[in-house]
Design a protein around this motif. Sequence first.
Motif, PDB file in Angstrom:
ATOM      1  N   UNK A  62      30.949  14.468  48.839  1.00 29.30           N
ATOM      2  CA  UNK A  62      32.177  14.702  49.603  1.00 29.30           C
ATOM      3  C   UNK A  62      33.042  15.770  48.948  1.00 29.30           C
ATOM      4  N   UNK A  63      33.152  15.728  47.635  1.00 29.93           N
ATOM      5  CA  UNK A  63      33.964  16.714  46.911  1.00 29.93           C
ATOM      6  C   UNK A  63      33.411  18.119  47.139  1.00 29.93           C
ATOM      7  N   UNK A  64      32.097  18.259  47.083  1.00 31.97           N
ATOM      8  CA  UNK A  64      31.494  19.587  47.234  1.00 31.97           C
ATOM      9  C   UNK A  64      31.688  20.165  48.635  1.00 31.97           C
ATOM     10  N   UNK A  65      32.021  19.345  49.604  1.00 32.48           N
ATOM     11  CA  UNK A  65      32.282  19.845  50.957  1.00 32.48           C
ATOM     12  C   UNK A  65      33.668  20.483  51.085  1.00 32.48           C
ATOM     13  N   UNK A  66      34.535  20.258  50.094  1.00 35.45           N
ATOM     14  CA  UNK A  66      35.848  20.900  50.122  1.00 35.45           C
ATOM     15  C   UNK A  66      35.664  22.406  49.897  1.00 35.45           C
ATOM     16  N   UNK A  67      36.407  23.210  50.604  1.00 31.50           N
ATOM     17  CA  UNK A  67      36.239  24.662  50.577  1.00 31.50           C
ATOM     18  C   UNK A  67      36.441  25.250  49.180  1.00 31.50           C
ATOM     19  N   UNK A  68      37.411  24.746  48.438  1.00 37.70           N
ATOM     20  CA  UNK A  68      37.770  25.340  47.147  1.00 37.70           C
ATOM     21  C   UNK A  68      36.850  24.950  46.001  1.00 37.70           C
ATOM     22  N   UNK A  69      35.841  24.142  46.256  1.00 30.73           N
ATOM     23  CA  UNK A  69      34.981  23.625  45.197  1.00 30.73           C
ATOM     24  C   UNK A  69      33.772  24.525  45.011  1.00 30.73           C
ATOM     25  N   UNK A  70      33.506  24.887  43.752  1.00 35.66           N
ATOM     26  CA  UNK A  70      32.281  25.626  43.438  1.00 35.66           C
ATOM     27  C   UNK A  70      31.113  24.656  43.306  1.00 35.66           C
ATOM     28  N   UNK A  71      31.290  23.627  42.468  1.00 36.32           N
ATOM     29  CA  UNK A  71      30.262  22.603  42.277  1.00 36.32           C
ATOM     30  C   UNK A  71      30.898  21.373  41.655  1.00 36.32           C
ATOM     31  N   UNK A  72      30.214  20.245  41.818  1.00 35.35           N
ATOM     32  CA  UNK A  72      30.644  18.991  41.189  1.00 35.35           C
ATOM     33  C   UNK A  72      29.395  18.288  40.670  1.00 35.35           C
ATOM     34  N   UNK A  73      29.529  17.601  39.546  1.00 37.12           N
ATOM     35  CA  UNK A  73      28.389  16.951  38.902  1.00 37.12           C
ATOM     36  C   UNK A  73      28.779  15.571  38.379  1.00 37.12           C
ATOM     37  N   UNK A  74      27.825  14.647  38.353  1.00 37.34           N
ATOM     38  CA  UNK A  74      27.986  13.344  37.706  1.00 37.34           C
ATOM     39  C   UNK A  74      27.157  13.387  36.420  1.00 37.34           C
ATOM     40  N   UNK A  75      27.748  12.922  35.319  1.00 37.67           N
ATOM     41  CA  UNK A  75      27.060  12.957  34.024  1.00 37.67           C
ATOM     42  C   UNK A  75      27.018  11.578  33.387  1.00 37.67           C
ATOM     43  N   UNK A  76      25.880  11.237  32.849  1.00 39.90           N
ATOM     44  CA  UNK A  76      25.734  10.043  32.003  1.00 39.90           C
ATOM     45  C   UNK A  76      26.374  10.370  30.652  1.00 39.90           C
ATOM     46  N   UNK A  77      26.674   9.344  29.868  1.00 41.73           N
ATOM     47  CA  UNK A  77      27.320   9.545  28.569  1.00 41.73           C
ATOM     48  C   UNK A  77      26.525  10.465  27.647  1.00 41.73           C
ATOM     49  N   UNK A  78      25.203  10.383  27.667  1.00 38.69           N
ATOM     50  CA  UNK A  78      24.393  11.200  26.755  1.00 38.69           C
ATOM     51  C   UNK A  78      24.238  12.649  27.219  1.00 38.69           C
ATOM     52  N   UNK A  79      24.810  13.012  28.353  1.00 44.00           N
ATOM     53  CA  UNK A  79      24.725  14.383  28.864  1.00 44.00           C
ATOM     54  C   UNK A  79      25.950  15.230  28.510  1.00 44.00           C
ATOM     55  N   UNK A  80      26.956  14.615  27.888  1.00 46.02           N
ATOM     56  CA  UNK A  80      28.182  15.344  27.560  1.00 46.02           C
ATOM     57  C   UNK A  80      28.556  15.141  26.096  1.00 46.02           C
ATOM     58  N   UNK A  81      29.216  16.150  25.562  1.00 47.15           N
ATOM     59  CA  UNK A  81      29.863  16.044  24.258  1.00 47.15           C
ATOM     60  C   UNK A  81      31.348  15.977  24.575  1.00 47.15           C
ATOM     61  N   UNK A  82      32.029  14.942  24.107  1.00 45.89           N
ATOM     62  CA  UNK A  82      33.430  14.778  24.490  1.00 45.89           C
ATOM     63  C   UNK A  82      34.280  14.237  23.351  1.00 45.89           C
ATOM     64  N   UNK A  83      35.578  14.456  23.509  1.00 43.16           N
ATOM     65  CA  UNK A  83      36.582  13.957  22.582  1.00 43.16           C
ATOM     66  C   UNK A  83      37.844  13.650  23.371  1.00 43.16           C
ATOM     67  N   UNK A  84      38.687  12.827  22.778  1.00 44.06           N
ATOM     68  CA  UNK A  84      40.026  12.568  23.280  1.00 44.06           C
ATOM     69  C   UNK A  84      40.963  12.757  22.104  1.00 44.06           C
ATOM     70  N   UNK A  85      42.240  12.925  22.387  1.00 44.65           N
ATOM     71  CA  UNK A  85      43.222  13.149  21.344  1.00 44.65           C
ATOM     72  C   UNK A  85      44.311  12.089  21.455  1.00 44.65           C
ATOM     73  N   UNK A  86      44.743  11.589  20.311  1.00 42.30           N
ATOM     74  CA  UNK A  86      45.838  10.604  20.307  1.00 42.30           C
ATOM     75  C   UNK A  86      46.914  11.042  19.321  1.00 42.30           C
ATOM     76  N   UNK A  87      48.151  10.743  19.683  1.00 39.10           N
ATOM     77  CA  UNK A  87      49.298  10.957  18.802  1.00 39.10           C
ATOM     78  C   UNK A  87      49.941   9.602  18.537  1.00 39.10           C
ATOM     79  N   UNK A  88      50.265   9.355  17.278  1.00 41.71           N
ATOM     80  CA  UNK A  88      50.876   8.096  16.856  1.00 41.71           C
ATOM     81  C   UNK A  88      52.188   8.434  16.146  1.00 41.71           C
ATOM     82  N   UNK A  89      53.268   7.771  16.541  1.00 38.41           N
ATOM     83  CA  UNK A  89      54.553   7.958  15.874  1.00 38.41           C
ATOM     84  C   UNK A  89      54.863   6.690  15.098  1.00 38.41           C
ATOM     85  N   UNK A  90      55.076   6.835  13.786  1.00 38.96           N
ATOM     86  CA  UNK A  90      55.424   5.686  12.945  1.00 38.96           C
ATOM     87  C   UNK A  90      56.698   6.007  12.160  1.00 38.96           C
TER      88      UNK A  90
END
Length: 177
Positions: free
Chosen positions: A65-93
């Motif tokens: 459905x997403x790929x049918x939108x005019x402004x979309x080049x491509x969309x993909x679904x990835x399993x966890x082992x197909x991506x390298x990822x990180x998140x960032x956290x800030x802690x105030x103490x």
Amino acid sequence: MQKEYTVTVYTEDRIGITNRITVIFTRRQINITSLTTAETEIPGVYKFIITVLSTREKLDKVVGQIERLIEIHRAFVHEEDEVVYQELALYKIATRNLNNHNIEQLIRDNNARILTITADYVVIEKTGHQQELLSMLKQLEPYGLIEYSKSGRVAIVKWSRRFHEHLKDLSLKQAEL
């Protein structure tokens, strides 16, 4: 079976595209747990990184459905082992707890770093996967945690080179026009 997936969507820069994409997930009753978007290395092309808990079958339909939108080049679904990822956290103490040598060791052991020190508080930064960030949160709570903030997932797909070459070709063609 529901599990965590990363969905990447490559789009043109258009007002309202975030809403149009997220509505498709909402209609399928899929909750987005994280959404990050930024311009790619190709001017005018944006990448959405969306983390969801769902089934593969539902997500394949959503991506269609997403790929049918005019402004979309491509969309993909990835399993966890197909991506390298990180998140960032800030802690105030509270700054008063900096005198405790255990906090210095805790920061070192978690490969975190201090970003800001004021008279009242210290801001610590850590990157990692969600469980690592939550683990550090629990470890910091006894030291007077004032605030916690976490980013969405930032990911690079392991196999996307051919697609990025395609996007670069599109960019060159548009520049020629």
